[in-house]
Design a protein around this motif. Structure first.
Motif, PDB file in Angstrom:
ATOM      1  N   PRO A  72       0.932  -1.389  -0.155  1.00 49.49           N
ATOM      2  CA  PRO A  72      -0.062  -0.056  -0.277  1.00 49.49           C
ATOM      3  C   PRO A  72       0.871   1.388  -0.005  1.00 49.49           C
ATOM      4  O   PRO A  72       1.830   1.248   0.405  1.00 49.49           O
ATOM      5  N   SER A  73       0.092   2.149  -0.665  1.00 51.88           N
ATOM      6  CA  SER A  73       0.982   3.590  -0.515  1.00 51.88           C
ATOM      7  C   SER A  73       0.982   3.996   1.081  1.00 51.88           C
ATOM      8  O   SER A  73       0.212   3.717   1.857  1.00 51.88           O
ATOM      9  N   PHE A  74       1.906   5.133   1.410  1.00 52.92           N
ATOM     10  CA  PHE A  74       1.895   5.729   2.670  1.00 52.92           C
ATOM     11  C   PHE A  74       0.583   6.269   3.155  1.00 52.92           C
ATOM     12  O   PHE A  74       0.047   5.785   4.154  1.00 52.92           O
ATOM     13  N   GLU A  75      -0.169   6.906   2.177  1.00 50.73           N
ATOM     14  CA  GLU A  75      -1.456   7.196   2.518  1.00 50.73           C
ATOM     15  C   GLU A  75      -2.497   6.249   2.981  1.00 50.73           C
ATOM     16  O   GLU A  75      -3.101   6.227   3.920  1.00 50.73           O
ATOM     17  N   ALA A  76      -2.516   5.186   2.074  1.00 52.21           N
ATOM     18  CA  ALA A  76      -3.133   3.863   2.425  1.00 52.21           C
ATOM     19  C   ALA A  76      -3.053   3.118   3.664  1.00 52.21           C
ATOM     20  O   ALA A  76      -3.778   2.955   4.472  1.00 52.21           O
ATOM     21  N   ALA A  77      -1.668   3.171   4.024  1.00 48.59           N
ATOM     22  CA  ALA A  77      -1.255   2.493   5.165  1.00 48.59           C
ATOM     23  C   ALA A  77      -1.614   3.518   6.410  1.00 48.59           C
ATOM     24  O   ALA A  77      -2.237   2.562   7.451  1.00 48.59           O
ATOM     25  N   THR A  78      -1.571   4.587   6.235  1.00 48.31           N
ATOM     26  CA  THR A  78      -1.947   5.480   7.347  1.00 48.31           C
ATOM     27  C   THR A  78      -3.404   5.445   7.578  1.00 48.31           C
ATOM     28  O   THR A  78      -4.138   5.304   8.779  1.00 48.31           O
ATOM     29  N   CYS A  79      -4.129   5.516   6.636  1.00 53.15           N
ATOM     30  CA  CYS A  79      -5.616   5.228   6.505  1.00 53.15           C
ATOM     31  C   CYS A  79      -6.112   3.912   7.200  1.00 53.15           C
ATOM     32  O   CYS A  79      -7.118   3.826   7.958  1.00 53.15           O
ATOM     33  N   LEU A  80      -5.513   2.810   6.821  1.00 51.83           N
ATOM     34  CA  LEU A  80      -5.994   1.668   7.079  1.00 51.83           C
ATOM     35  C   LEU A  80      -5.525   1.435   8.627  1.00 51.83           C
ATOM     36  O   LEU A  80      -6.449   0.813   9.420  1.00 51.83           O
ATOM     37  N   ALA A  81      -4.588   2.092   9.176  1.00 56.07           N
ATOM     38  CA  ALA A  81      -4.267   2.082  10.669  1.00 56.07           C
ATOM     39  C   ALA A  81      -5.450   2.819  11.362  1.00 56.07           C
ATOM     40  O   ALA A  81      -5.686   2.342  12.418  1.00 56.07           O
ATOM     41  N   GLU A  82      -5.564   3.785  10.893  1.00 55.75           N
ATOM     42  CA  GLU A  82      -6.559   4.784  11.483  1.00 55.75           C
ATOM     43  C   GLU A  82      -7.939   4.048  11.454  1.00 55.75           C
ATOM     44  O   GLU A  82      -8.595   4.207  12.376  1.00 55.75           O
ATOM     45  N   CYS A  83      -8.458   3.317  10.287  1.00 55.91           N
ATOM     46  CA  CYS A  83      -9.526   2.587  10.169  1.00 55.91           C
ATOM     47  C   CYS A  83      -9.594   1.474  11.264  1.00 55.91           C
ATOM     48  O   CYS A  83     -10.448   1.351  12.127  1.00 55.91           O
ATOM     49  N   ILE A  84      -8.530   1.067  11.490  1.00 59.22           N
ATOM     50  CA  ILE A  84      -8.274  -0.324  12.431  1.00 59.22           C
ATOM     51  C   ILE A  84      -8.543   0.319  13.685  1.00 59.22           C
ATOM     52  O   ILE A  84      -9.357  -0.425  14.833  1.00 59.22           O
ATOM     53  N   LEU A  85      -7.687   1.258  14.143  1.00 54.71           N
ATOM     54  CA  LEU A  85      -8.092   1.826  15.686  1.00 54.71           C
ATOM     55  C   LEU A  85      -9.208   2.388  15.794  1.00 54.71           C
ATOM     56  O   LEU A  85      -9.501   2.180  17.152  1.00 54.71           O
ATOM     57  N   THR A  86      -9.751   2.956  14.961  1.00 55.12           N
ATOM     58  CA  THR A  86     -11.117   3.717  15.160  1.00 55.12           C
ATOM     59  C   THR A  86     -12.232   2.771  15.151  1.00 55.12           C
ATOM     60  O   THR A  86     -13.004   2.999  16.334  1.00 55.12           O
ATOM     61  N   THR A  87     -12.117   1.760  14.248  1.00 53.74           N
ATOM     62  CA  THR A  87     -13.250   0.848  14.305  1.00 53.74           C
ATOM     63  C   THR A  87     -13.360  -0.066  15.698  1.00 53.74           C
ATOM     64  O   THR A  87     -14.579  -0.314  16.171  1.00 53.74           O
TER      65      THR A  87
END
Length: 192
Positions: A72-87
């Motif tokens: 994943p791109s840096f942006e996708a990786a940061t958004c993925l991590a944010e999704c995991i912790l938020t959800t």
């Protein structure tokens, strides 16, 4: 791309952004890392969960029978991590973890493995303040506002690195490659 591969990629993105080697001994050259080994092959983590899978599908477009093996791109990786912790409700505020929810959730999911729960909870606890410092340093040098804050990716990368360094014995794979990888990350100050 599997959840395990995504975790490894997030960890390495965080290390690339916030790498600060601190050598404690002569056995390891922190400027020359050993052969790359998948941390999940050395230290079994909690495995796949529905939240990570759903976030990967949402952010990375994986699923529907199609595998996306590209990193994943840096942006996708940061958004993925944010999704995991938020959800998972592990993040209380934009830059604050809910450590009580983390402990409770892990205790429920891994009720028969208190060593794993303690290792992961300790890793999150140790990584939260370190992640805030790394985020501040990144923001100081990067004036652009990313789509997703790197805080969650920094936390997850640090947490998995700390967990790797303090892996419970019953989850650790004894072999030379894993021992060398653990020595490297421990002596070179990777993680919190």
């Amino acid at each position: 791309m599997s959840v395990s591969q995504i975790r490894v990629f997030i960890t390495f993105i965080v290390l690339a952004v916030a790498f600060r080697p601190i050598a404690f001994g002569q056995a390891i050259d922190c400027q020359r890392p050993p052969k790359l080994v998948d941390p999940a092959m050395c230290c079994r983590d909690g495995g796949r969960d529905q939240i990570s899978e759903n976030c990967a599908r949402q952010i990375m477009g994986t699923g529907n029978g199609q595998a996306n093996n590209a990193p994943p791109s840096f942006e996708a990786a940061t958004c993925l991590a944010e999704c995991i912790l938020t959800t998972s409700k592990y993040k209380q505020e934009p830059k604050q973890l809910n450590l009580q929810v983390i402990r409770s959730d892990l205790s429920m999911k891994f009720s028969n493995d208190s060593a794993y729960v303690e290792a992961m909870t300790a890793a999150f606890t140790k990584c939260e303040p370190q992640s805030l410092r790394r985020l501040a340093a990144i923001q100081q040098f990067n004036g652009q506002q990313p789509k997703c804050s790197p805080f969650s990716a920094i936390v997850l990368g640090c947490t998995y690195m700390e967990y790797f360094k303090n892996c419970p014995a019953h989850r650790w794979t004894q072999n030379a490659e894993c021992a060398l990888a653990k020595t490297f990350v421990t002596q070179c100050g990777l993680g919190a």
